[in-house]
Design an enzyme around this catalytic site. Structure first.
Site, mmCIF file in Angstrom:
data_model
loop_
_atom_site.group_PDB
_atom_site.id
_atom_site.type_symbol
_atom_site.label_atom_id
_atom_site.label_comp_id
_atom_site.label_asym_id
_atom_site.label_seq_id
_atom_site.Cartn_x
_atom_site.Cartn_y
_atom_site.Cartn_z
ATOM 1 N N ASP A 4 27.784 -6.841 16.098
ATOM 2 C CA ASP A 4 28.880 -7.434 16.881
ATOM 3 C C ASP A 4 29.799 -6.444 17.599
ATOM 4 O OD1 ASP A 4 27.772 -9.590 15.514
ATOM 5 O OD2 ASP A 4 29.469 -9.865 14.186
ATOM 6 N N LYS A 25 24.069 -14.801 16.528
ATOM 7 C CA LYS A 25 24.450 -15.406 15.257
ATOM 8 C C LYS A 25 25.810 -16.084 15.382
ATOM 9 C CE LYS A 25 26.540 -11.307 13.043
ATOM 10 N NZ LYS A 25 27.873 -11.816 12.761
ATOM 11 N N CYS A 36 32.316 -9.177 9.129
ATOM 12 C CA CYS A 36 30.866 -9.262 9.339
ATOM 13 C C CYS A 36 30.090 -8.099 8.721
ATOM 14 C CB CYS A 36 30.557 -9.396 10.823
ATOM 15 S SG CYS A 36 31.170 -10.952 11.530
#
Length: 179
Positions: A13, A75, A108
Site C-alpha cells: 500500500d 485488496k 496493514c
C-alpha cells in the site's frame, strides 16, 4: 539468514496522498525503490499490494516505475493474508521468508506480518521501508511485530545478506543502489 532462493519481497500500500503524508515519506519511498531494484537484481519474486486503489490512488510513481512487469494485487482487507489472491501468489512462490515493506506500519504491515507468522512464514521487516502517519504509530507497529517473532533488517543489510559475495554484476548493481 535471508537467501535469494528462499525470500519473497512484499510491498504493501505505498499509494496516493497517504504515501506523501506519512512520516519520513521521501526517505521511505526512496528506500522502497532501492529494495525493489535490488530484489529484481537478485531475481526475487515481488508481491505488490494496493489497498482500494480507486479510493486511495495508485502506487507512487517512484516505485511503480520499477514494477512494470508485474500487476498489483488489489485488496480491501488490512492484512494482505486475508486476500485470497495474495495467499495464492505467495504459496506459488514456494518461499517461506518474507521481506515486508510499506505503509502503514501499525495497520496493514503489522496485520500482514501477524498473519504470515501465524501461518509459518519467517518475516523480516525492512525498518527503513515502513512508516505511518506518525513516528509513534510506526514504532508501536514495529515493536508489536518484533514481539510476535518478526525480525528487523534494512535495505542494505538484506540485499548484501542475500548477495553473499562481493563480486559480479549483481553485487555492482546492489552497491550502486545503496551508495
Amino acid at each position: 539468514m535471508l537467501t535469494k532462493e528462499e525470500t519473497v519481497l512484499v510491498l504493501i500500500d505505498i499509494q496516493g496522498k497517504l504515501a506523501q503524508i506519512v512520516d519520513e515519506s521521501e526517505i521511505v519511498i526512496d528506500s522502497i525503490s532501492k529494495v525493489v531494484q535490488g530484489a529484481q537484481a537478485l531475481q526475487l519474486p515481488i508481491l505488490w499490494l494496493e489497498q482500494y486503489p480507486k479510493g486511495l490512488g495508485p502506487t507512487v510513481e517512484e516505485i511503480a516505475q520499477h514494477l512494470t512487469d508485474i500487476k498489483p494485487i488489489e485488496k480491501i482487507t488490512f492484512s494482505a493474508y486475508d486476500t485470497p489472491e495474495f495467499v495464492d501468489q505467495l504459496e506459488a512462490t514456494g518461499r517461506k521468508k518474507v521481506l515486508l515493506a510499506g505503509i502503514e506500519t501499525h495497520i496493514c504491515v503489522y496485520q500482514t506480518a501477524a498473519h504470515l507468522l501465524t501461518n509459518g512464514y519467517e518475516v523480516e521487516v525492512l525498518a527503513d521501508c515502513v512508516t505511518s502517519r506518525t513516528a509513534g504509530n510506526r514504532e508501536v507497529g514495529v515493536q508489536k511485530m518484533l514481539q510476535l517473532g518478526a525480525k528487523l533488517t534494512s535495505v542494505e543489510m538484506a540485499l548484501f545478506e542475500m548477495q553473499q559475495i562481493a563480486k559480479g554484476d549483481t553485487f555492482k548493481t546492489i552497491s550502486g543502489l545503496v551508495k
